[in-house]
Design a protein around this motif. Structure first.
Motif, mmCIF file in Angstrom:
data_model
loop_
_atom_site.group_PDB
_atom_site.id
_atom_site.type_symbol
_atom_site.label_atom_id
_atom_site.label_comp_id
_atom_site.label_asym_id
_atom_site.label_seq_id
_atom_site.Cartn_x
_atom_site.Cartn_y
_atom_site.Cartn_z
ATOM 1 N N ARG A 629 -7.898 15.334 28.309
ATOM 2 C CA ARG A 629 -8.638 14.216 29.153
ATOM 3 C C ARG A 629 -9.817 13.677 28.410
ATOM 4 N N ILE A 630 -9.867 13.963 27.156
ATOM 5 C CA ILE A 630 -11.002 13.497 26.235
ATOM 6 C C ILE A 630 -10.488 12.859 25.109
ATOM 7 N N ASN A 631 -10.915 11.662 24.823
ATOM 8 C CA ASN A 631 -10.466 10.648 23.681
ATOM 9 C C ASN A 631 -11.703 10.555 22.654
ATOM 10 N N GLY A 632 -11.010 10.395 21.436
ATOM 11 C CA GLY A 632 -12.209 10.145 20.482
ATOM 12 C C GLY A 632 -12.499 11.561 19.753
ATOM 13 N N PHE A 633 -12.147 12.710 20.281
ATOM 14 C CA PHE A 633 -12.578 14.032 20.079
ATOM 15 C C PHE A 633 -11.779 14.612 18.714
ATOM 16 N N ALA A 634 -12.440 15.495 18.002
ATOM 17 C CA ALA A 634 -11.821 16.098 16.743
ATOM 18 C C ALA A 634 -11.659 17.535 17.654
ATOM 19 N N TRP A 635 -10.511 18.011 17.301
ATOM 20 C CA TRP A 635 -10.042 19.343 18.144
ATOM 21 C C TRP A 635 -9.457 20.251 17.030
ATOM 22 N N ARG A 636 -9.922 21.618 16.945
ATOM 23 C CA ARG A 636 -9.193 22.703 16.098
ATOM 24 C C ARG A 636 -8.450 23.429 16.947
ATOM 25 N N GLU A 637 -7.021 23.530 16.789
ATOM 26 C CA GLU A 637 -6.066 24.255 17.549
ATOM 27 C C GLU A 637 -6.235 25.499 17.007
ATOM 28 N N ASP A 639 -4.863 28.676 18.811
ATOM 29 C CA ASP A 639 -3.666 29.555 19.142
ATOM 30 C C ASP A 639 -2.816 28.988 20.119
ATOM 31 N N LEU A 640 -1.653 29.440 20.237
ATOM 32 C CA LEU A 640 -1.194 29.752 21.705
ATOM 33 C C LEU A 640 -1.070 31.119 22.280
ATOM 34 N N VAL A 641 -1.590 31.082 23.620
ATOM 35 C CA VAL A 641 -1.879 32.512 23.867
ATOM 36 C C VAL A 641 -1.133 32.413 25.358
ATOM 37 N N ARG A 642 -1.091 33.912 25.638
ATOM 38 C CA ARG A 642 -0.620 34.221 27.102
ATOM 39 C C ARG A 642 -1.646 35.231 27.477
ATOM 40 N N VAL A 643 -2.520 34.544 28.607
ATOM 41 C CA VAL A 643 -3.634 35.464 29.069
ATOM 42 C C VAL A 643 -3.075 36.365 30.349
ATOM 43 N N LYS A 644 -4.045 37.404 30.503
ATOM 44 C CA LYS A 644 -3.487 38.343 31.565
ATOM 45 C C LYS A 644 -3.565 37.536 32.802
ATOM 46 N N GLY A 645 -2.415 37.746 33.659
ATOM 47 C CA GLY A 645 -2.469 37.121 34.990
ATOM 48 C C GLY A 645 -1.533 35.811 34.932
ATOM 49 N N LYS A 646 -1.046 35.318 33.786
ATOM 50 C CA LYS A 646 -0.180 34.020 33.650
ATOM 51 C C LYS A 646 1.084 34.486 32.594
ATOM 52 N N ASP A 647 2.101 34.252 32.852
ATOM 53 C CA ASP A 647 3.233 34.108 32.282
ATOM 54 C C ASP A 647 3.638 32.946 31.330
ATOM 55 N N GLN A 648 3.247 31.855 31.530
ATOM 56 C CA GLN A 648 3.289 30.599 30.507
ATOM 57 C C GLN A 648 2.072 30.650 29.423
ATOM 58 N N PRO A 649 2.663 30.521 28.225
ATOM 59 C CA PRO A 649 1.427 30.337 27.189
ATOM 60 C C PRO A 649 0.810 28.996 27.197
ATOM 61 N N VAL A 650 -0.473 29.211 26.806
ATOM 62 C CA VAL A 650 -1.410 27.726 26.858
ATOM 63 C C VAL A 650 -2.024 27.457 25.399
ATOM 64 N N ALA A 651 -2.113 26.306 25.259
ATOM 65 C CA ALA A 651 -2.691 26.119 23.757
ATOM 66 C C ALA A 651 -4.251 26.315 24.056
ATOM 67 N N ILE A 652 -5.092 26.718 23.275
ATOM 68 C CA ILE A 652 -6.221 26.656 23.411
ATOM 69 C C ILE A 652 -6.896 25.947 21.903
ATOM 70 N N PHE A 653 -7.948 25.367 22.219
ATOM 71 C CA PHE A 653 -8.751 24.511 21.360
ATOM 72 C C PHE A 653 -10.251 24.767 21.100
ATOM 73 N N GLU A 654 -10.896 24.545 20.161
ATOM 74 C CA GLU A 654 -12.168 24.278 19.774
ATOM 75 C C GLU A 654 -12.777 22.886 19.719
ATOM 76 N N PRO A 655 -13.336 22.254 20.687
ATOM 77 C CA PRO A 655 -13.844 21.061 20.701
ATOM 78 C C PRO A 655 -15.110 20.922 19.388
ATOM 79 N N CYS A 656 -14.442 19.932 18.446
ATOM 80 C CA CYS A 656 -15.661 20.165 17.342
ATOM 81 C C CYS A 656 -16.489 18.873 17.363
ATOM 82 N N GLY A 657 -16.293 17.793 18.219
ATOM 83 C CA GLY A 657 -17.360 16.679 18.409
ATOM 84 C C GLY A 657 -16.880 15.380 18.117
ATOM 85 N N ASP A 658 -17.581 14.455 18.337
ATOM 86 C CA ASP A 658 -17.222 12.920 18.164
ATOM 87 C C ASP A 658 -16.438 12.722 16.971
#
Length: 733
Positions: A629-637, A639-658
């Motif tokens: 939902r955010i354009n123009g940002f740099a993102w560090r990927e 990992d792919l994680v499966r958190v407690k309570g969810k079966d489907q894995p999700v990608a997680i990111f570190e927003p690094c700034g404009d």
């Protein structure tokens, strides 16, 4: 009579509604909650507030975790503790309020066996030495040997339909087999799966008991299911299993009232009777607040720092009060109560025969009281003056309450709330009838209304009543969770006054930033803050504003930390989790308190992401939906994680700034890291490790790089399965 007939009929209608509720035909949530509250009030008023030294809780507490290490401990440590309890302290029985769900590989036995089958298979000296020490390194077998021929009860849990039919470990023998099940117990609702102990340990111990709570709809634990059905067999609770182990495994017998063989009212163990309801759940006879039983740190048991007389002949339950191990319950006596003490309370209640009973005929008694008292008031009050009406109503209330109290003192739990509501409502209806119907005066109605409703609410309702609703709605929103890293350690270094001042300054500073970026503070949870964007006002850039707010909060934390350091406070860091997606927002809660809040899977994921910041050494983690939902940002990927309570894995990111404002070197590092992650998922270990070495040259202290280096090193030693999808699964919140 004709003049008062409308009032009599209206009063009779109220009585009929209450009878329908008592008969279970008209669910009234607020009355049910009031009944629970009245039960809690009676319970807390009559608790003995005494300590029972017959049952001792060996606590895997913060002290134990600090001295021995984080849980789970190696099984050889647990074996040593079992030896201490039986050999040194001569306890009567030991029950474990924990599950040994996975084999213990901490000794390195599996790696040594792989070497013996692989690179060192021709090294006879190595193979002989391994054969010699194998038994000492098989910690599961070591612990099993300590269980064998001792009164040890292992705990496990069942899961319901919502969690699926998943199973882990092996169940003990049922307390009541399918062949011995009577009509009385066949009505118990079944479970669909379980999480139990590994076979070698359960077989050695023999006996086991489930530690499933049975919370009411408000989340408060007032009962314990003494039996749970699974595939036609019936399994006992941990407390019941511990008692049976202590008494030499007497038969468990279901009890039924005369003439009703399909109605379960109690369970019989030896000469002890346990009153239960139709679901085989027993009311918990709380003795007082947490601490009604002696707690001894597991570390003190391991190191022999406890006097023998404190434990000799005692019933021992091994459990935990450490907040991070998630065995805390909400109870009528405390919002945070150790689950292991609930089992201790049940054991004491069974031994002392102090468990109260809510018998099947309690509903009949409630119906009779409502019908008799309600009809008396409906027929009399229309013909009486105000004072006489009050006197009659108070008399009926005192009689009904007195009978209920006598029943309580004798061990019976009879419903109370419906009577305590109906009788005053009948009085209030008759007292106000003249004002509301006969006088037909708007000013009088307004004056009466104003006595019961705050003026602010009246004003809002009168100005814009069509928008005064408590109905929640679904929206696309962004939610943020943040808390202070290491807050427990910080709080221990501050006086109560300093801690209060610190919390006020911290929460005020963070809240101001949230408001500045258009967010709404949902709640404060200790040092944690939950906020969301996109409601009550729509915000198309809710994801961007949440990330901007998080960045501003970190900048403010840096300056706040410097200010605190000048006063001698510890360094301050925060962890932040952000996620976007569909959520339910609106006024939600109970009949006593509502709050404007958000709920949904996207909210739960944001909370899990905040917890993962410690794992990755990153102060801020955002979900895939926020990134999209955010354009123009740099993102560090990350990992792919499966958190407690969810079966489907999700990608997680570190927003690094404009992206446009970042230096080229920093952007290159982000790109290189993302390429490294891609190579890692393709199991190209050499390429990924080379990229990490290059990245670490500029930031050797970065925990994220060390995390991936450790993973690659482990996968080199033990390659992942062919079905590996690159996902990291977390089993803690």
């Amino acid at each position: 009579m004709k003049k008062q007939l409308p009032r009599i009929l209206a009063g009779s209608a109220l009585v009929l509604l209450s009878l329908l509720y008592a008969a279970g035909l008209l669910p009234l949530r607020f009355l049910h909650q009031l009944e629970l509250w009245s039960y809690d009030h009676r319970l807390t008023m009559t608790m003995p507030e005494t300590r029972d030294d017959r049952i001792v809780i060996v606590d895997i507490d913060e002290k134990s975790l600090a001295e021995v290490g984080r849980w789970p401990w190696s099984r050889n440590v647990v074996a040593r503790m079992v030896d201490q309890l039986f050999d040194r302290y001569q306890v009567a029985v030991v029950g474990f309020d924990v599950v040994f769900a996975e084999p213990d590989t901490s000794s390195g036995i599996r790696q040594l066996e792989q070497l013996a089958r692989g690179p060192l298979r021709k090294n006879e000296a190595f193979r002989r030495e391994l054969a010699r020490v194998r038994d000492t390194l098989d910690y599961d077998a070591l612990l099993a040997s300590r269980f064998r021929n001792r009164p040890v009860v292992l705990g496990y849990y069942f899961v319901g339909e919502a969690q699926g039919a998943r199973t882990a470990g092996v169940l003990p023998a049922p307390a009541i087999s399918r062949e011995r099940a009577t009509a009385a117990v066949r009505g118990i609702a079944g479970k669909h799966g379980y999480g139990a102990n590994i076979p070698v340990l359960q077989k050695a111990a023999g006996l086991g008991g489930h530690f499933n709570p049975d919370p009411d709809h408000d989340g408060v634990t007032r009962r314990v299911p003494m039996l749970q059905e699974y595939k036609g067999s019936y399994y006992e609770s941990l407390s019941l299993a511990v008692l049976r182990a202590m008494f030499g495994l007497p038969e468990l017998l279901p009890g039924t009232p005369p003439g009703a063989p399909d109605v379960l009212e109690w369970l019989q163990v030896a000469d002890l009777r346990i009153p239960v309801d139709g679901r085989a759940s027993a009311l918990i006879p709380y003795r007082g607040s947490q601490g009604s039983f002696p707690y001894i740190s597991a570390a003190d048991i391991l190191k022999g720092r406890v006097k023998k007389e404190q434990l000799e002949g005692a019933i021992v339950l091994v459990g935990t009060t450490a907040p991070g191990l998630m065995d805390l319950r909400s109870t009528p006596v405390s919002a945070v109560y150790a689950g292991v003490e609930i089992h201790a309370t049940m054991i004491a209640g069974i031994l002392d025969q102090t468990i109260r009973h809510a018998p099947g005929y309690a509903r009949g008694a409630e119906l009779a009281t409502l019908a008799l008292g309600g009809l008396v008031l409906s027929l009399l009050l229309p013909f009486l003056g105000p004072l006489a009406s009050l006197g009659v109503t108070v008399t009926v209330l005192l009689v009904a309450g007195g009978v209920n109290w006598l029943a309580w003192r004798s061990g019976l739990v009879l419903p109370l709330a419906s009577q305590m509501v109906l009788f005053p409502v009948l009085y209030a209806f008759n007292a106000s009838y003249g004002f509301l119907v006969e006088s037909r005066s708007r000013r009088q109605i307004t004056g009466l209304f104003g006595q019961y409703v705050p003026p602010e609410i009246v004003g809002v309702m009168s100005r814009d009543p069509e928008h005064f609703t408590m109905e929640p709605e679904s929206r696309e929103m962004t939610v943020l969770f943040t808390d202070v890293v290491g807050f427990t350690g910080i709080s221990e270094k501050l006086t109560p006054k300093e801690l209060a001042q610190f919390m006020n300054e911290y929460l005020s500073a963070m809240t101001a930033i949230i408001y500045e970026y258009g967010g709404t503070v949902d709640k404060y949870i200790g040092d944690a803050i939950m906020a969301f964007w996109g409601a009550p006002l729509h915000d198309p850039d809710h994801a961007l504003h949440a990330v901007q707010a998080a960045t501003a909060m970190r900048r403010r934390m840096a300056s706040l930390s410097r200010e605190m350091a000048e006063r001698g406070y510890p360094d301050l860091q925060i962890g932040v989790g952000i996620n976007s997606g569909p959520m339910r927002v609106g006024n939600m809660g109970s009949s006593y308190r509502v709050a404007y809040t958000v709920m949904g899977d996207a909210v739960n994921l944001a909370s899990r992401l905040e917890g993962l910041t410690r794992q990755y050494g990153i102060w801020l983690i955002a979900g895939q939906e926020t990134k999209n939902r955010i354009n123009g940002f740099a993102w560090r990927e990350l990992d792919l994680v499966r958190v407690k309570g969810k079966d489907q894995p999700v990608a997680i990111f570190e927003p690094c700034g404009d992206e446009a404002a970042l230096e080229k070197e920093y952007l290159n590092d982000i790109t290189a890291f993302n390429e490294m992650v891609h190579a890692y998922r393709l199991q190209q270990w050499d390429q990924a490790e080379g990229m990490l070495q290059h990245l670490a040259a500029g930031r050797p202290d970065r925990g994220l790089y060390a995390l991936y280096r450790d993973r690659i090193r482990q996968y080199r030693l033990k390659p992942p399965a062919t079905s590996w999808d690159g996902v990291c699964t977390f089993t803690i919140k």
